[in-house]
Design a protein around this motif. Structure first.
Motif, PDB file in Angstrom:
ATOM      1  N   GLN A 339      23.908  58.219  54.291  1.00  0.00           N
ATOM      2  CA  GLN A 339      23.164  57.068  54.796  1.00  0.00           C
ATOM      3  C   GLN A 339      23.158  55.919  53.783  1.00  0.00           C
ATOM      4  O   GLN A 339      23.270  54.750  54.161  1.00  0.00           O
ATOM      5  N   MET A 340      23.050  56.259  52.511  1.00  0.00           N
ATOM      6  CA  MET A 340      23.031  55.220  51.489  1.00  0.00           C
ATOM      7  C   MET A 340      24.374  54.493  51.449  1.00  0.00           C
ATOM      8  O   MET A 340      24.434  53.256  51.384  1.00  0.00           O
ATOM      9  N   LEU A 341      25.450  55.256  51.501  1.00  0.00           N
ATOM     10  CA  LEU A 341      26.771  54.638  51.475  1.00  0.00           C
ATOM     11  C   LEU A 341      27.000  53.802  52.728  1.00  0.00           C
ATOM     12  O   LEU A 341      27.565  52.697  52.658  1.00  0.00           O
ATOM     13  N   LEU A 360      32.887  50.603  44.470  1.00  0.00           N
ATOM     14  CA  LEU A 360      32.767  49.160  44.651  1.00  0.00           C
ATOM     15  C   LEU A 360      31.289  48.752  44.690  1.00  0.00           C
ATOM     16  O   LEU A 360      30.875  47.791  44.024  1.00  0.00           O
ATOM     17  N   ALA A 361      30.489  49.487  45.463  1.00  0.00           N
ATOM     18  CA  ALA A 361      29.059  49.190  45.552  1.00  0.00           C
ATOM     19  C   ALA A 361      28.357  49.433  44.223  1.00  0.00           C
ATOM     20  O   ALA A 361      27.540  48.617  43.775  1.00  0.00           O
ATOM     21  N   ASP A 362      28.669  50.550  43.577  1.00  0.00           N
ATOM     22  CA  ASP A 362      28.028  50.877  42.301  1.00  0.00           C
ATOM     23  C   ASP A 362      28.334  49.825  41.236  1.00  0.00           C
ATOM     24  O   ASP A 362      27.463  49.472  40.432  1.00  0.00           O
ATOM     25  N   ASP A 363      29.550  49.335  41.249  1.00  0.00           N
ATOM     26  CA  ASP A 363      29.927  48.333  40.244  1.00  0.00           C
ATOM     27  C   ASP A 363      29.154  47.032  40.449  1.00  0.00           C
ATOM     28  O   ASP A 363      28.771  46.369  39.479  1.00  0.00           O
ATOM     29  N   LEU A 364      28.926  46.653  41.702  1.00  0.00           N
ATOM     30  CA  LEU A 364      28.116  45.461  41.949  1.00  0.00           C
ATOM     31  C   LEU A 364      26.688  45.672  41.457  1.00  0.00           C
ATOM     32  O   LEU A 364      26.104  44.790  40.807  1.00  0.00           O
ATOM     33  N   LEU A 365      26.131  46.824  41.742  1.00  0.00           N
ATOM     34  CA  LEU A 365      24.761  47.107  41.313  1.00  0.00           C
ATOM     35  C   LEU A 365      24.653  47.092  39.788  1.00  0.00           C
ATOM     36  O   LEU A 365      23.647  46.626  39.232  1.00  0.00           O
ATOM     37  N   TRP A 405      35.049  41.412  40.357  1.00  0.00           N
ATOM     38  CA  TRP A 405      34.527  42.267  41.426  1.00  0.00           C
ATOM     39  C   TRP A 405      34.789  41.637  42.798  1.00  0.00           C
ATOM     40  O   TRP A 405      35.186  42.337  43.736  1.00  0.00           O
ATOM     41  N   LEU A 406      34.571  40.332  42.915  1.00  0.00           N
ATOM     42  CA  LEU A 406      34.811  39.653  44.189  1.00  0.00           C
ATOM     43  C   LEU A 406      36.263  39.781  44.630  1.00  0.00           C
ATOM     44  O   LEU A 406      36.555  39.896  45.833  1.00  0.00           O
ATOM     45  N   ALA A 407      37.160  39.783  43.656  1.00  0.00           N
ATOM     46  CA  ALA A 407      38.586  39.925  43.980  1.00  0.00           C
ATOM     47  C   ALA A 407      38.883  41.298  44.570  1.00  0.00           C
ATOM     48  O   ALA A 407      39.791  41.445  45.400  1.00  0.00           O
TER      49      ALA A 407
END
Length: 486
Positions: A339-341, A360-365, A405-407
């Motif tokens: 659910q988190m993912l 990808l999500a973890d790196d943004l956080l 990260w955006l790339a």
């Protein structure tokens, strides 16, 4: 007192018997007045728009009267508080009015702040205006965000003084939910060896709130698994919006997977996985990043309470029963992770699924934490970053790292990413300073800011007319503290 036209009460919980509660009348607020009402909650109940204009309504929801069919009572429960067994607790300042028949099914109604009960311990049974406003606004804000929650129908107030850190005034907030049964209700009867009552409670909950579990080979195991999955869904939703409950004791955990007991909660401003919203939580047990682990721990406490309902003869039978309950609790892990993912993918506007999405999500956080970027505003600006990256970049210290990260992120986005992201990344949440503004006005008998905020929070994914509602918090907001005192 004359009830609303056609209003009927079923009061199934009251049928459980005196082991579960004490019947008693409310201690009404003297000279009460309306503070706020929720049209959305009234609509859920199927009540007419003018329900609060009826003279008897103010009396009922300030504890000074009751409609026919109401059966006021305070329920008994126990629980673990900050990880320590606290013994008998119960509705120390809440009074269950009954269970109203509604188009949404039976809904329990409860007055919070209606005076002392046998479970008040050393408390006065009252709630203050400050905390009542916070609970009212956040209950309805969470519902608008799609988070499972108890609802809030109204607040009534009074000049009655209540002593906390300072002298404040009393208020009563009316909670609404299909059930207000907590983990702690089961813990109470298990701890005191009241096996018949424990079984009666489990049978009651399954019959009325989890009927599909009755068809399972072991209904109690099926019930625990259902609660584990619902709790996983709930906590994943909390984490995805930056919500911190603040006091995840087992007596504050809903058997329906609802957000229950709005005390020292908080929506994060600057992202910090270690953020503790409760000033009383000096060890950080209920920090944002620890909420999933605490929920898992609480489910183990519930499993322990349910164990006596399974066959327990010799040592092997005890072990087998324990193993089956632990397996049901383990369902939380996979469900929460999935659910988190899924919620992070939605917040990032990703197309489909890819093995690298979690990273990808973890790196943004991590980038957000390093820059203490505002949680809500970061995701809202990210929603438009395909076309307007600069507002997002302004939130980060290391812009080169964000650009890298955006790339990685852009090629993974869906064609309609912006629209999808704006629909899940709110513009407005109930930040502490917004609630504080409404509280300060209300303490001067001006309730218009509560009404205004309620409307704004009811449409959290729309840009508000007042840009300040969606802006970074002012400097003075950093000094605000919330605690268990209410």
């Amino acid at each position: 007192m004359k009830p609303l036209d056609g209003l009927a009460w079923t009061n199934r919980f009251a049928a459980l018997g005196p082991d579960f509660f004490t019947e008693l009348p409310a201690q009404g607020l003297p000279d009460p007045h309306w503070v706020a009402t929720s049209p959305a909650c009234a609509e859920l109940l199927g009540w007419p728009a003018d329900w609060a204009s009826r003279p008897e309504a103010l009396a009922v929801f300030s504890g000074n009267g009751a409609w026919p069919g109401m059966q006021p009572l305070a329920s008994v429960y126990s629980g673990h508080q900050f990880g320590v067994w606290a013994g008998q607790l119960g509705d120390g300042r809440a009074l269950w009015l009954g269970e109203a028949d509604t188009p949404s099914g039976p809904q329990e109604m409860q007055l919070k702040g209606a005076g002392r009960t046998p479970y008040s311990r050393r408390g006065d049974g009252r709630a203050v205006l400050r905390s009542s406003i916070r609970e009212f606004l956040c209950s309805e804000a969470m519902a608008a965000l799609g988070v499972p929650t108890t609802r809030a129908l109204c607040i009534t107030g009074s000049r009655l003084p209540v002593i906390r850190e300072t002298v404040e005034t009393a208020a009563v907030v009316t909670r609404v939910a299909p059930s207000l049964i907590r983990f702690g209700h089961f813990e109470h009867f298990a701890h005191h060896g009241q096996l018949q009552a424990l079984r009666r409670l489990a049978d009651f909950f399954i019959a009325h709130h989890a009927p599909e579990c009755a068809e399972a080979p072991e209904p109690v195991v099926a019930l625990l698994r259902k609660v584990a999955l619902q709790t996983a869904d709930l906590v994943a939703h909390w984490q995805a919006i930056g919500f911190c409950h603040g006091v995840m004791n087992t007596d504050n955990m809903s058997m329906l997977g609802l957000t229950l007991d709005y005390g020292p909660f908080g929506f994060m401003d600057a992202f910090d996985p270690g953020h503790v919203c409760n000033h009383s939580d000096d060890r950080g047990r209920y920090a944002y990043a620890r909420q999933p682990a605490v929920a898992f721990w609480n489910l183990h406490a519930l499993a322990q309470a349910l164990l006596p309902l399974l066959p327990v003869g010799d040592d092997q039978e005890v072990q087998d029963s324990t193993d089956r309950l632990l397996e049901a609790v383990e369902a939380f892990r996979d469900r929460f992770a999935a659910q988190m993912l899924a919620r992070l993918r939605a917040k990032l506007g990703l197309a489909g699924e890819d093995a690298g999405d979690q990273a990808l999500a973890d790196d943004l956080l991590r980038l957000m934490a390093a820059s203490r970027a505002d949680f809500t505003i970061t995701f809202r600006r990210l929603s438009r970053a395909l076309a307007e990256p600069e507002p997002l970049r302004d939130l980060f210290i290391d812009r080169e790292a964000l650009d890298a990260w955006l790339a990685r992120w852009r090629p993974r986005t869906a064609p309609d990413a912006q629209a999808r992201m704006l629909a899940v990344n709110p513009a407005v949440v109930l930040r502490n300073h917004l609630a504080e503004g409404a509280i300060r006005a209300a303490q001067q008998d001006d309730f218009t800011e509560i009404e205004r905020l309620l409307k704004v929070l009811g449409r959290p994914f729309d840009e508000p007319e007042n840009p300040g509602d969606a802006a970074l918090p002012p400097d003075w907001a950093h000094s605000l503290e919330v605690s268990c005192s209410s």
